[in-house]
Scaffold this motif. Structure first.
Motif, mmCIF file in Angstrom:
data_model
loop_
_atom_site.group_PDB
_atom_site.id
_atom_site.type_symbol
_atom_site.label_atom_id
_atom_site.label_comp_id
_atom_site.label_asym_id
_atom_site.label_seq_id
_atom_site.Cartn_x
_atom_site.Cartn_y
_atom_site.Cartn_z
ATOM 1 N N GLN A 176 11.082 7.753 16.310
ATOM 2 C CA GLN A 176 11.578 7.961 17.439
ATOM 3 C C GLN A 176 12.483 7.102 18.227
ATOM 4 O OE1 GLN A 176 8.875 8.769 20.621
ATOM 5 N NE2 GLN A 176 10.041 10.485 21.502
ATOM 6 N N GLY A 177 11.945 5.897 18.440
ATOM 7 C CA GLY A 177 12.644 4.835 18.949
ATOM 8 C C GLY A 177 13.873 4.609 18.269
ATOM 9 N N GLU A 178 14.077 4.404 16.890
ATOM 10 C CA GLU A 178 15.095 4.084 16.004
ATOM 11 C C GLU A 178 16.265 5.085 16.023
ATOM 12 O OE1 GLU A 178 12.847 1.502 12.727
ATOM 13 O OE2 GLU A 178 13.302 3.511 12.585
ATOM 14 N N GLU A 179 15.736 6.435 16.263
ATOM 15 C CA GLU A 179 16.706 7.450 16.215
ATOM 16 C C GLU A 179 17.065 8.213 17.361
ATOM 17 O OE1 GLU A 179 14.758 10.388 13.759
ATOM 18 O OE2 GLU A 179 14.330 9.176 12.048
ATOM 19 N N THR A 180 16.397 8.026 18.455
ATOM 20 C CA THR A 180 16.815 8.406 19.845
ATOM 21 C C THR A 180 17.104 7.311 20.825
ATOM 22 O OG1 THR A 180 14.433 8.793 20.573
ATOM 23 C CG2 THR A 180 15.647 10.391 18.928
ATOM 24 N N SER A 181 16.835 6.217 20.588
ATOM 25 C CA SER A 181 16.842 5.072 21.601
ATOM 26 C C SER A 181 15.573 5.346 22.663
ATOM 27 C CB SER A 181 18.107 4.868 22.001
ATOM 28 O OG SER A 181 18.115 3.705 23.006
ATOM 29 N N VAL A 182 14.732 6.170 22.479
ATOM 30 C CA VAL A 182 13.569 6.444 23.425
ATOM 31 C C VAL A 182 12.479 5.831 22.921
ATOM 32 C CG1 VAL A 182 12.358 8.194 24.964
ATOM 33 C CG2 VAL A 182 15.108 8.504 24.616
ATOM 34 N N MET A 183 11.607 5.143 23.447
ATOM 35 C CA MET A 183 10.387 4.625 22.936
ATOM 36 C C MET A 183 9.150 4.991 23.791
ATOM 37 S SD MET A 183 10.059 2.658 20.084
ATOM 38 C CE MET A 183 8.853 1.458 19.373
#
Length: 398
Positions: free
Chosen positions: A344-351
């Protein structure tokens, strides 16, 4: 093309292949957290040396006279920090220590000498029992006596009914490994009274005591005033470089300084750490109640988001967080949810979940959620949307 790529990147690839899957996932998680556009908390300690020093130099003039001579073996700025902490906690004196592990060992061995009893009553999940490699018994001649191993604070009845005598009761506030849980104010006062009935002193492991005022509805000095001595951390709540303080009666603190020297804790110069602690007291301490209040908004939105996503079981613990940190439990193997959080963090920049996941039984994983300044930007709708996206990265939920 494959052969060329492998030949050109041979050493790096070999080094990467030597790492375990857990290590590679950890590195991906940390990279995703650094690059994330949105996160509930961004730990200052993860910054570069340049970033950390730049931030300190920008804030330091607001909290201390930088034209003063630097400290030598605990004077000047270190002494000023000790005085500030004693004032905040309402104690006669305080002593700076390089680590909380050292501060607490010193405090409790001093109390053991005074009470004549080396037994320390404490929770089985408390920091010395879980994270200090048996330092109490191996280094300080103390004998831990476990009150309970239940994931909650000890009760007054358990203290009264403990089968053997003890010279000191240590209470970790909040109890981190149980979910950053706190007792109610009434429960805390009853536990302290129960220890007094048994002629024991009371020591607070208050590494995160700074975060407790919102839950208890009491100022720091009133909370600390229940105990005979208190340890507080400068980095766990206040984002300092490190360090800790032991606060209590002046006679105890003077004795503790002697033992601090014997333990190797009287460091030649500590001004960077002391400066960062003063910055934390000035900047972060006033904001902690706001973080706690917003953590409750985030926790409620997480619960709602998981329910809307149709997960068979999910838990936010405590349901209403006692501090700005709490646990999330999900019915998956830890590597599964950890992979989903990183992707999720890698693909959306939302962690959404930036901390590691641990296994707690077959098909059950737990992580800690921290809500600080970055988290204040999140609305409940933002959290629910992030949960939906996170669960889309999980295997089928059927």
């Amino acid at each position: 093309m494959t052969d060329t790529a492998e030949q050109d990147n041979g050493p790096d690839r070999q080094q990467d292949d030597e790492r375990s899957p857990q290590e590679r996932l950890r590195d991906r998680r940390m990279a995703a957290q650094r690059q994330a556009r949105r996160t509930l908390s961004r730990a200052g300690w993860g910054g570069t040396l340049r970033e950390r020093l730049t931030d300190l130099m920008a804030a330091a003039p607001e909290v201390y006279d930088l034209d003063e001579q630097s400290d030598i073996y605990g004077n000047r700025i270190v002494a000023a920090l000790e005085e500030r902490v004693a004032g905040l906690l309402g104690t006669e004196a305080a002593a700076f220590f390089p680590t909380g592990t050292m501060a607490q060992q010193v405090a409790l061995r001093c109390w053991a000498a005074r009470t004549g009893d080396p037994a320390v009553a404490l929770h089985a999940l408390s920091h010395p029992e879980v994270h200090e490699r048996h330092a109490f018994s191996q280094v300080s001649g103390l004998r831990p006596v476990r009150v309970t191993d239940e994931p909650r604070q000890p009760t007054a009845a358990e203290i009264r009914d403990l089968a053997e005598p003890f010279g000191a009761l240590m209470l970790e506030l909040p109890l981190r490994d149980a979910g950053f849980v706190l007792p109610t104010w009434e429960e805390l006062t009853e536990v302290v009274e129960a220890a007094r009935e048994r002629d024991a002193v009371v020591h607070f492991d208050g590494a995160r005591l700074w975060e407790c005022t919102e839950h208890f509805g009491r100022p720091l000095e009133e909370i600390a005033g229940l105990a005979d001595s208190v340890y507080v951390s400068f980095y766990k709540s206040l984002a300092g470089f490190g360090g800790a303080a032991l606060a209590g009666p002046r006679s105890l603190i003077e004795e503790a300084k002697t033992w601090r020297h014997r333990y190797g804790g009287t460091v030649f110069q500590q001004f960077p750490t002391a400066l960062s602690a003063l910055v934390g007291l000035e900047r972060e301490l006033p904001r902690l109640p706001e973080y706690v209040r917003h953590a409750r908004v985030v926790a409620a939105a997480l619960r709602e988001g998981f329910a809307e996503a149709g997960l068979p079981w999910a838990r936010v613990h405590p349901g209403v967080p006692h501090t700005y940190e709490f646990q999330v439990w999900l019915p998956y193997a830890p590597e599964v949810v950890a992979e989903a959080a990183v992707r999720q963090g890698e693909e959306t920049s939302v962690m959404l979940f930036a901390n590691p996941w641990d296994g707690r039984g077959p098909g059950l994983a737990v992580t800690e959620v921290t809500v600080r300044a970055r988290g204040l930007e999140w609305t409940a709708d933002d959290v629910r949307a992030a949960v939906r996206d996170f669960t889309d990265h999980l295997p089928d939920k059927a």
